[in-house]
Write a protein that holds these residues in place. Structure first.
Motif, PDB file in Angstrom:
ATOM      1  N   ARG A 238       0.885  -1.208  -0.044  1.00 26.49           N
ATOM      2  CA  ARG A 238       0.026   0.081  -0.022  1.00 26.49           C
ATOM      3  C   ARG A 238       0.958   1.416   0.034  1.00 26.49           C
ATOM      4  NH1 ARG A 238      -2.602  -0.221   6.038  1.00 26.49           N
ATOM      5  NH2 ARG A 238      -0.572   0.008   7.090  1.00 26.49           N
ATOM      6  N   ILE A 239       0.191   2.292  -0.654  1.00 26.91           N
ATOM      7  CA  ILE A 239       0.980   3.620  -0.690  1.00 26.91           C
ATOM      8  C   ILE A 239       0.367   4.593   0.480  1.00 26.91           C
ATOM      9  CG2 ILE A 239       2.037   3.367  -2.912  1.00 26.91           C
ATOM     10  CD1 ILE A 239      -0.259   5.037  -4.084  1.00 26.91           C
ATOM     11  N   SER A 240      -0.865   4.240   0.571  1.00 24.13           N
ATOM     12  CA  SER A 240      -1.497   5.386   1.635  1.00 24.13           C
ATOM     13  C   SER A 240      -2.829   4.082   2.397  1.00 24.13           C
ATOM     14  CB  SER A 240      -2.374   6.277   0.708  1.00 24.13           C
ATOM     15  OG  SER A 240      -3.614   5.878   0.582  1.00 24.13           O
ATOM     16  N   LEU A 241      -3.463   4.904   3.086  1.00 25.64           N
ATOM     17  CA  LEU A 241      -4.466   3.936   4.079  1.00 25.64           C
ATOM     18  C   LEU A 241      -5.904   4.730   3.421  1.00 25.64           C
ATOM     19  CD1 LEU A 241      -3.075   5.133   7.562  1.00 25.64           C
ATOM     20  CD2 LEU A 241      -2.394   3.200   6.105  1.00 25.64           C
ATOM     21  N   GLU A 242      -6.065   5.688   2.705  1.00 24.02           N
ATOM     22  CA  GLU A 242      -6.912   6.452   2.615  1.00 24.02           C
ATOM     23  C   GLU A 242      -8.396   5.567   1.940  1.00 24.02           C
ATOM     24  OE1 GLU A 242      -6.650   9.919   0.571  1.00 24.02           O
ATOM     25  OE2 GLU A 242      -8.533  10.147   0.254  1.00 24.02           O
ATOM     26  N   LEU A 243      -8.172   4.642   0.821  1.00 26.49           N
ATOM     27  CA  LEU A 243      -9.440   3.919   0.467  1.00 26.49           C
ATOM     28  C   LEU A 243     -10.101   3.169   1.273  1.00 26.49           C
ATOM     29  CD1 LEU A 243      -8.475   3.726  -3.460  1.00 26.49           C
ATOM     30  CD2 LEU A 243      -9.299   5.887  -2.109  1.00 26.49           C
ATOM     31  N   LYS A 255     -16.117   7.461  12.891  1.00 24.06           N
ATOM     32  CA  LYS A 255     -14.856   7.915  13.078  1.00 24.06           C
ATOM     33  C   LYS A 255     -13.820   6.925  13.162  1.00 24.06           C
ATOM     34  CE  LYS A 255     -15.861  12.046  16.148  1.00 24.06           C
ATOM     35  NZ  LYS A 255     -15.871  12.228  17.528  1.00 24.06           N
ATOM     36  N   VAL A 256     -13.024   6.756  12.117  1.00 25.27           N
ATOM     37  CA  VAL A 256     -11.896   5.846  12.258  1.00 25.27           C
ATOM     38  C   VAL A 256     -10.473   6.629  12.070  1.00 25.27           C
ATOM     39  CG1 VAL A 256     -13.263   3.796  11.121  1.00 25.27           C
ATOM     40  CG2 VAL A 256     -12.165   5.366   9.673  1.00 25.27           C
ATOM     41  N   TYR A 257      -9.478   5.798  12.496  1.00 24.84           N
ATOM     42  CA  TYR A 257      -8.167   6.162  12.315  1.00 24.84           C
ATOM     43  C   TYR A 257      -7.456   4.971  12.173  1.00 24.84           C
ATOM     44  CZ  TYR A 257      -6.357   5.781  17.078  1.00 24.84           C
ATOM     45  OH  TYR A 257      -5.795   5.191  18.375  1.00 24.84           O
ATOM     46  N   GLU A 258      -6.006   5.286  11.384  1.00 25.79           N
ATOM     47  CA  GLU A 258      -5.190   4.436  11.302  1.00 25.79           C
ATOM     48  C   GLU A 258      -3.917   4.821  11.263  1.00 25.79           C
ATOM     49  OE1 GLU A 258      -5.470   1.708   8.127  1.00 25.79           O
ATOM     50  OE2 GLU A 258      -3.717   0.450   8.742  1.00 25.79           O
ATOM     51  N   ILE A 259      -2.638   4.094  12.115  1.00 22.67           N
ATOM     52  CA  ILE A 259      -1.434   4.668  12.173  1.00 22.67           C
ATOM     53  C   ILE A 259      -0.714   3.290  11.697  1.00 22.67           C
ATOM     54  CG2 ILE A 259       0.631   5.232  13.440  1.00 22.67           C
ATOM     55  CD1 ILE A 259      -1.270   6.587  15.725  1.00 22.67           C
ATOM     56  N   GLY A 260      -0.168   3.566  10.337  1.00 22.49           N
ATOM     57  CA  GLY A 260       0.408   2.364   9.896  1.00 22.49           C
ATOM     58  C   GLY A 260       1.497   2.704   8.663  1.00 22.49           C
ATOM     59  N   ARG A 261       2.090   1.585   8.439  1.00 21.88           N
ATOM     60  CA  ARG A 261       3.361   1.849   7.617  1.00 21.88           C
ATOM     61  C   ARG A 261       2.721   1.854   6.333  1.00 21.88           C
ATOM     62  NH1 ARG A 261       8.492   0.583   9.105  1.00 21.88           N
ATOM     63  NH2 ARG A 261       7.744   0.664  11.297  1.00 21.88           N
ATOM     64  N   VAL A 262       3.088   2.768   5.292  1.00 25.46           N
ATOM     65  CA  VAL A 262       3.010   2.729   3.939  1.00 25.46           C
ATOM     66  C   VAL A 262       4.491   2.660   3.298  1.00 25.46           C
ATOM     67  CG1 VAL A 262       0.777   3.823   4.113  1.00 25.46           C
ATOM     68  CG2 VAL A 262       2.983   5.087   3.631  1.00 25.46           C
ATOM     69  N   PHE A 263       4.405   2.335   1.804  1.00 23.27           N
ATOM     70  CA  PHE A 263       5.522   2.097   0.927  1.00 23.27           C
ATOM     71  C   PHE A 263       5.484   2.767  -0.099  1.00 23.27           C
ATOM     72  CE2 PHE A 263       4.216  -1.484   3.980  1.00 23.27           C
ATOM     73  CZ  PHE A 263       5.416  -1.672   4.424  1.00 23.27           C
ATOM     74  N   ARG A 264       6.520   3.495  -0.473  1.00 25.69           N
ATOM     75  CA  ARG A 264       6.477   4.403  -1.761  1.00 25.69           C
ATOM     76  C   ARG A 264       7.928   3.947  -2.390  1.00 25.69           C
ATOM     77  NH1 ARG A 264       2.906   9.766  -0.557  1.00 25.69           N
ATOM     78  NH2 ARG A 264       1.265   8.590   0.490  1.00 25.69           N
ATOM     79  N   ASN A 265       7.747   3.597  -3.882  1.00 22.84           N
ATOM     80  CA  ASN A 265       8.879   3.381  -4.426  1.00 22.84           C
ATOM     81  C   ASN A 265       9.772   4.262  -4.999  1.00 22.84           C
ATOM     82  OD1 ASN A 265      11.122   1.483  -5.460  1.00 22.84           O
ATOM     83  ND2 ASN A 265       9.194   0.097  -6.391  1.00 22.84           N
TER      84      ASN A 265
END
Length: 506
Positions: A238-243, A255-265
């Motif tokens: 994933r490159i973001s959490l959005e969708l 109301k939701v939130y996430e703190i997580g790792r994303v990966f961008r090449n």
RNA sequence: GACCUGGUAGCUCAGCUGGUAGAGCAACGCCCUUUUAAGGCGUGGGCCCUGGGUUCGAAUCCCAGCCAGGUCACCA
């Protein structure tokens, strides 16, 4: 034989001798720790026996402690050693007469870097240092390497580990040898938990969404590819959490939130790492204003919780952030009028007039963002929201009904750098499909960071999503901002590094 | 990706206009029972990032590469 190897052999030899003494450090499972080094010093008066106390009385006041030997001063039949527990250290006074023969022999086999468990009573040395008079000891681990422990006096440090490459590649050594490295780690952890508490307290639900995705959407970036054997599928990191978070909003979690790792090449820089921690939150029935207030509250609350003041990193997060209209800000800083940015030709002409290259630009949105970056961003030192982003560069943000070509989107800037990105989410599935289709066209024209089509997401929107506000913050950059770190690698524990040695065949 | 800087002992570094490698700490041995950047005496330790080249001779000069740091570019 290299010195490193010979030191290893030497220490393995000492390990064998310790085992012969019945003091195998690796055989020990646990050790009681009555107090931390800091507490021993803080509570010294209460814990230390009287200087005139009998041996019996001193024994009764004995405490148990453990840590790593970080300094050693041998004096024949006695020795001083600093034992560090990570946070702080305390000096131990080891005296042959007061230890068993095996303990004294074992002590002589200890090296800097070894862990040792001790008991002893507190006293003050002739030179005034609060110390532990050791009455028994047990080796708890052996360091087979020569650790780059520096020397220290009055807070000043000599030698130690300063090579940045070594600090990043061997972070454990950095943590052992450099107090700042530990501070960074602790601050980061405190900030993340303060952020989490902030959202928990406000009734947001923390969720975890997939890292492996069929389409990596929600941002403009190239994904990492991998392969899932069981289904013989190419999947993306994933490159973001959005969708996925918005799918949850579609599911009537408000109301939701996430703190997580994303990966961008992408490349590495002092502000970029291929994997980083992203915070995103979404709130149904909330608009841009609500998001701005939330960002203000977040920074103020976290600053106060972690640093005890809202004035952090040269910014006062106690005050409301400035608010700027994007086109107005560009006009003020560059003299380019909003009318000039109505069509591509005049926008390019304006760009040329102010001396910026235009070759790569093929849409007005891109030009507007370039102008913002070049003329406005550097001036946004105090916390500021810039509002009203062009539609071409905002494929997930709701159109501004009062302003064709623009969206209900803002970015927050602090110290001349972007810190957050928020918008009213598109909940019109027809609009969203058109935006994705437009992105597909961009992709066909060679933009490999254009957003992919995501039918499954549109299907979720078609089922109905309430009006929703959403915002994203790069946690790493937030930590940099709040701790004053200049480099991302300082606050990433294990930054991406190249392979250290060249492959034999290349 | 471009440019600049760096890579020498386990660590921190010196080594100038080429002449066969140095210091402090750490290590090892001995002395030392309140030291604290402990001290004293002694000892060992190096693919000088890699590969080419110039030279009688290269850690040093030249070229290429690797790794890192920095600046910029890229990164809505």
């Amino acid at each position: 034989m290299s010195e490193e190897q010979s030191i290893r052999d030497l220490r393995l030899g000492k390990l064998a001798q310790l085992r012969e003494l019945g003091m195998d450090p690796y055989a020990v499972e646990r050790w009681d720790i009555d107090y931390s080094a800091a507490d021993l010093k803080k509570r010294f008066d209460e814990l230390a026996p009287n200087t005139e106390a009998s041996d019996e009385e001193k024994k009764a006041k004995s405490v148990s402690f453990a840590g790593r030997l970080v300094a050693l001063r041998l004096m024949g039949k006695a020795a001083f050693a600093h034992i560090g527990d990570g946070d702080d250290k305390i000096q131990g006074y080891f005296k042959r007469d007061e230890l068993t023969e095996a303990e004294w022999d074992a002590f002589k086999l200890l090296d800097l870097g070894d862990h040792v468990g001790v008991t002893g009573y507190l006293f003050v040395t002739r030179t005034g240092e609060q110390s532990l008079h050791i009455t028994s000891l047990k080796p708890l681990s052996k360091s087979l390497h020569n650790l780059p422990l520096g020397k220290e006096k009055d807070g000043q440090q000599w030698y130690g580990l300063t090579d940045q490459e070594q600090r990043y590649r061997h972070r454990h050594l950095d943590l052992v040898c450099n107090h700042e490295a530990r501070e960074m780690l602790l601050n980061r952890s405190r900030i993340v938990s303060a952020v989490r508490r902030f959202f928990d307290d406000r009734g947001y639900l923390e969720v975890e969404t997939p890292l492996l995705q069929l389409e990596a959407g929600g941002a403009a970036a190239r994904p990492f590819l991998t392969h899932y054997n069981a289904y013989d599928l190419e999947v993306k990191l994933r490159i973001s959490l959005e969708l996925y978070l918005k799918r949850i909003i579609c599911g009537d979690v408000q109301k939701v939130y996430e703190i997580g790792r994303v990966f961008r090449n992408e490349g590495v820089s002092n502000r970029h790492n291929p994997e980083f921690t992203l915070l995103e939150w979404y709130e149904a029935y909330a608009n841009l204003e609500d998001m701005m207030t939330c960002v203000e509250d977040l920074f103020r609350t976290v600053s106060e919780k972690v640093f005890g003041t809202s004035n952090v990193g040269g910014c006062d997060f106690g005050k409301p952030w400035h608010r700027l209209d994007l086109l107005t800000a560009i006009e003020e800083r560059s003299g380019i009028k909003p009318e000039e940015l109505n069509d591509l030709d005049s926008a390019k002409a304006a760009m040329k007039r102010v001396g910026l290259p235009t070759e790569k630009e093929n849409n007005i949105g891109g030009i507007i963002e370039k102008l913002l970056e070049h003329f406005v961003e550097p001036h946004l030192q105090e916390p500021t929201f810039v509002v009203g982003y062009p539609i071409e560069t905002s494929p997930l943000a709701k159109k501004d009904p009062n302003r064709p070509g623009f969206t209900r989107r803002f970015e927050g800037y602090v110290l001349g750098r972007e810190i957050c990105n928020a918008f009213s989410e598109i909940n019109d599935p027809i609009d969203q499909r058109e935006r994705f289709e437009h992105q597909l066209e961009e992709r066909e024209q060679g933009d490999d960071e254009a957003h992919p089509m995501d039918e499954d997401y549109i299907y979720a929107l078609e089922s109905g999503m309430p009006p929703t506000g959403g915002c994203g913050i790069g946690i790493d950059r937030m930590v940099m901002l709040l701790t004053g770190a200049e480099h991302l690698r300082e606050i990433l524990l294990f930054p991406m590094m190249r392979r250290e040695h060249r492959d034999s065949e290349e």
